[in-house]
Design a protein around this motif. Structure first.
Motif, PDB file in Angstrom:
ATOM      1  N   ASP A  20       0.829  -1.200   0.000  1.00 64.98           N
ATOM      2  CA  ASP A  20       0.000   0.000   0.000  1.00 64.98           C
ATOM      3  C   ASP A  20       0.866   1.254   0.000  1.00 64.98           C
ATOM      4  O   ASP A  20       1.896   1.314   0.677  1.00 64.98           O
ATOM      5  CB  ASP A  20      -0.893   0.020   1.238  1.00 64.98           C
ATOM      6  CG  ASP A  20      -1.932  -1.081   1.237  1.00 64.98           C
ATOM      7  OD1 ASP A  20      -2.305  -1.546   0.146  1.00 64.98           O
ATOM      8  OD2 ASP A  20      -2.380  -1.471   2.334  1.00 64.98           O
ATOM      9  N   ALA A  21       0.441   2.254  -0.752  1.00 68.01           N
ATOM     10  CA  ALA A  21       1.062   3.579  -0.686  1.00 68.01           C
ATOM     11  C   ALA A  21       0.326   4.372   0.389  1.00 68.01           C
ATOM     12  O   ALA A  21      -0.877   4.616   0.265  1.00 68.01           O
ATOM     13  CB  ALA A  21       0.974   4.282  -2.028  1.00 68.01           C
ATOM     14  N   LEU A  22       1.050   4.748   1.449  1.00 72.56           N
ATOM     15  CA  LEU A  22       0.427   5.329   2.631  1.00 72.56           C
ATOM     16  C   LEU A  22       1.036   6.668   2.996  1.00 72.56           C
ATOM     17  O   LEU A  22       2.226   6.897   2.785  1.00 72.56           O
ATOM     18  CB  LEU A  22       0.599   4.385   3.833  1.00 72.56           C
ATOM     19  CG  LEU A  22       0.024   2.978   3.733  1.00 72.56           C
ATOM     20  CD1 LEU A  22       0.489   2.149   4.926  1.00 72.56           C
ATOM     21  CD2 LEU A  22      -1.486   3.008   3.669  1.00 72.56           C
ATOM     22  N   LEU A  23       0.204   7.527   3.573  1.00 73.80           N
ATOM     23  CA  LEU A  23       0.683   8.689   4.304  1.00 73.80           C
ATOM     24  C   LEU A  23       0.732   8.311   5.785  1.00 73.80           C
ATOM     25  O   LEU A  23      -0.235   7.767   6.321  1.00 73.80           O
ATOM     26  CB  LEU A  23      -0.259   9.880   4.127  1.00 73.80           C
ATOM     27  CG  LEU A  23      -0.546  10.361   2.708  1.00 73.80           C
ATOM     28  CD1 LEU A  23      -1.493  11.562   2.757  1.00 73.80           C
ATOM     29  CD2 LEU A  23       0.737  10.726   1.979  1.00 73.80           C
ATOM     30  N   PHE A  24       1.847   8.591   6.455  1.00 74.99           N
ATOM     31  CA  PHE A  24       1.996   8.327   7.881  1.00 74.99           C
ATOM     32  C   PHE A  24       2.018   9.667   8.618  1.00 74.99           C
ATOM     33  O   PHE A  24       2.903  10.488   8.377  1.00 74.99           O
ATOM     34  CB  PHE A  24       3.302   7.581   8.163  1.00 74.99           C
ATOM     35  CG  PHE A  24       3.313   6.155   7.680  1.00 74.99           C
ATOM     36  CD1 PHE A  24       2.988   5.115   8.544  1.00 74.99           C
ATOM     37  CD2 PHE A  24       3.657   5.860   6.374  1.00 74.99           C
ATOM     38  CE1 PHE A  24       3.009   3.810   8.104  1.00 74.99           C
ATOM     39  CE2 PHE A  24       3.686   4.554   5.925  1.00 74.99           C
ATOM     40  CZ  PHE A  24       3.351   3.523   6.795  1.00 74.99           C
ATOM     41  N   VAL A  25       1.062   9.885   9.500  1.00 73.83           N
ATOM     42  CA  VAL A  25       0.959  11.133  10.257  1.00 73.83           C
ATOM     43  C   VAL A  25       0.821  10.794  11.742  1.00 73.83           C
ATOM     44  O   VAL A  25       0.042   9.906  12.112  1.00 73.83           O
ATOM     45  CB  VAL A  25      -0.247  11.974   9.802  1.00 73.83           C
ATOM     46  CG1 VAL A  25      -0.389  13.231  10.660  1.00 73.83           C
ATOM     47  CG2 VAL A  25      -0.117  12.353   8.328  1.00 73.83           C
ATOM     48  N   HIS A  26       1.583  11.496  12.580  1.00 77.70           N
ATOM     49  CA  HIS A  26       1.465  11.375  14.028  1.00 77.70           C
ATOM     50  C   HIS A  26       0.650  12.566  14.527  1.00 77.70           C
ATOM     51  O   HIS A  26       1.049  13.725  14.348  1.00 77.70           O
ATOM     52  CB  HIS A  26       2.841  11.368  14.683  1.00 77.70           C
ATOM     53  CG  HIS A  26       3.695  10.200  14.265  1.00 77.70           C
ATOM     54  ND1 HIS A  26       3.838   9.070  15.034  1.00 77.70           N
ATOM     55  CD2 HIS A  26       4.435  10.003  13.148  1.00 77.70           C
ATOM     56  CE1 HIS A  26       4.637   8.215  14.413  1.00 77.70           C
ATOM     57  NE2 HIS A  26       5.011   8.758  13.268  1.00 77.70           N
ATOM     58  N   GLU A  27      -0.471  12.273  15.155  1.00 76.77           N
ATOM     59  CA  GLU A  27      -1.368  13.305  15.669  1.00 76.77           C
ATOM     60  C   GLU A  27      -1.217  13.407  17.184  1.00 76.77           C
ATOM     61  O   GLU A  27      -1.425  12.425  17.901  1.00 76.77           O
ATOM     62  CB  GLU A  27      -2.818  12.971  15.316  1.00 76.77           C
ATOM     63  CG  GLU A  27      -3.831  13.974  15.843  1.00 76.77           C
ATOM     64  CD  GLU A  27      -5.269  13.523  15.644  1.00 76.77           C
ATOM     65  OE1 GLU A  27      -6.093  14.352  15.237  1.00 76.77           O
ATOM     66  OE2 GLU A  27      -5.544  12.329  15.910  1.00 76.77           O
ATOM     67  N   LEU A  28      -0.856  14.591  17.664  1.00 82.37           N
ATOM     68  CA  LEU A  28      -0.800  14.870  19.095  1.00 82.37           C
ATOM     69  C   LEU A  28      -1.933  15.829  19.423  1.00 82.37           C
ATOM     70  O   LEU A  28      -1.997  16.940  18.880  1.00 82.37           O
ATOM     71  CB  LEU A  28       0.535  15.488  19.495  1.00 82.37           C
ATOM     72  CG  LEU A  28       1.763  14.567  19.454  1.00 82.37           C
ATOM     73  CD1 LEU A  28       2.288  14.440  18.023  1.00 82.37           C
ATOM     74  CD2 LEU A  28       2.878  15.103  20.332  1.00 82.37           C
ATOM     75  N   VAL A  29      -2.834  15.392  20.307  1.00 82.48           N
ATOM     76  CA  VAL A  29      -4.018  16.168  20.656  1.00 82.48           C
ATOM     77  C   VAL A  29      -3.863  16.684  22.078  1.00 82.48           C
ATOM     78  O   VAL A  29      -3.649  15.905  23.015  1.00 82.48           O
ATOM     79  CB  VAL A  29      -5.297  15.319  20.540  1.00 82.48           C
ATOM     80  CG1 VAL A  29      -6.525  16.162  20.873  1.00 82.48           C
ATOM     81  CG2 VAL A  29      -5.414  14.721  19.143  1.00 82.48           C
TER      82      VAL A  29
END
Length: 314
Positions: A20-29
């Protein structure tokens, strides 16, 4: 404190090998309301100092009190990053010239479309981290539409693009989606690169990002005062006409270079003759980008960048 840390993945296509071609994002809330800030690295695959800084920034803030939301995109172009290549190797296109992208276009255009619609569209602020690729080393920050935030990074040299003057402004970059389409506040950082230890540049980048987050009130702490800063409105990029060994002769980045001084010279690795001498383009300039070591270059490779101090401001 940080209320939640989420690892977000967005699939936008399938590779021929079945992955899979993926975007990896780390979300800090955060526990309190505030802006959504995006910090991204490696839109060019051979500019990984920014990606290293994103990792270290995550480690520095993940246990701190936080207002709002931070979306960390450590690697914007994974395929290019994996092979340390500026362009996407599947189609040899420059991702940072293809925005807003095309969901039915070639691979790089599909990646640009995915970033535009599943990352950049959510941001109130975008801090885009670049460096001088894997050979030259660069050191400046753009002033786009939030000058105090640009200055808060703490670089000595800043660049304010002015129409009609030579510079580094291109079509199809991330700002065509963020600033031009959504009105997002944008800062582009250019720091690091070269065949040298990236540790000092990564540390400077993390410190600059922390200060920007304090400036925005997203994390606690006193905002550090800016150093003495220079704002130029004209930049000249100088590429060698000939290939060979490029030997740097110029002052350090951020230092003044006067007319008549040489930026560097190209020497033949074979007969040791000087093929080309490269003078500075301005009578009164400041070094922005250079090779810190003797590097092999082809004709037309990235060489040097000098800001014109005539008409510059503090």
């Amino acid at each position: 404190m940080v209320k939640a840390i989420n690892k977000l993945r967005h699939k936008f296509t399938t590779h021929a090998d079945g992955s899979d071609a993926l975007l990896f994002v780390h979300e800090l809330v955060g526990e309190q309301d505030g802006p959504t800030i995006g910090i991204s690295g490696s839109i060019h695959g051979n500019e990984n100092a920014g990606s290293q800084a994103v990792l270290e920034l995550f480690r520095a803030i993940k246990d701190k009190p936080l207002k709002g939301r931070i979306l960390l995109l450590p690697v914007a172009n994974p395929r290019a990053f994996a092979v340390n290549h500026r362009f996407t190797p599947l189609d040899e296109l420059n991702l940072n010239r293809e925005f807003p992208g095309d969901p039915r276009g070639n691979y790089t255009q599909q990646l640009a479309d995915a970033l535009a619609n599943h990352y950049f569209n959510e941001l109130d602020y975008h801090i885009d981290l670049h460096s001088g690729t894997d050979r030259p080393t660069v050191d400046y920050v753009y002033i786009w539409n939030d000058e105090p935030l640009s200055r808060a990074f703490g670089s000595k040299c800043l660049y304010r693009p002015v129409e009609g003057k030579a510079g580094t402004v291109y079509a199809g970059t991330t700002k065509s989606v963020t600033m031009d389409r959504h009105g997002t506040k944008v800062v582009t950082v250019e720091l690091g690169g070269g065949i040298v230890d990236q540790g000092p540049y990564v540390e400077r980048t993390v410190n600059g990002l922390l200060n920007m987050l304090r400036h925005l009130g997203v994390i606690e702490g006193a905002v550090q005062p800016n150093p003495k800063q220079i704002v130029v409105t004209e930049l000249a990029g100088i590429r060698p006409k000939h290939g060979g060994w490029l030997e740097p002769l110029c002052p350090a980045n951020g230092e003044v270079i006067k007319g008549g001084q040489l930026l560097g010279r190209v020497v033949s690795p074979y007969d040791f003759e000087v093929i080309e001498e490269i003078p500075t383009p301005f009578e009164n300039g400041v070094m922005i980008m250079q090779h810190l070591t003797r590097n092999v270059v082809e004709a037309g490779d990235y060489g040097f960048m000098v800001g014109n101090l005539e008409g510059s401001t503090d």
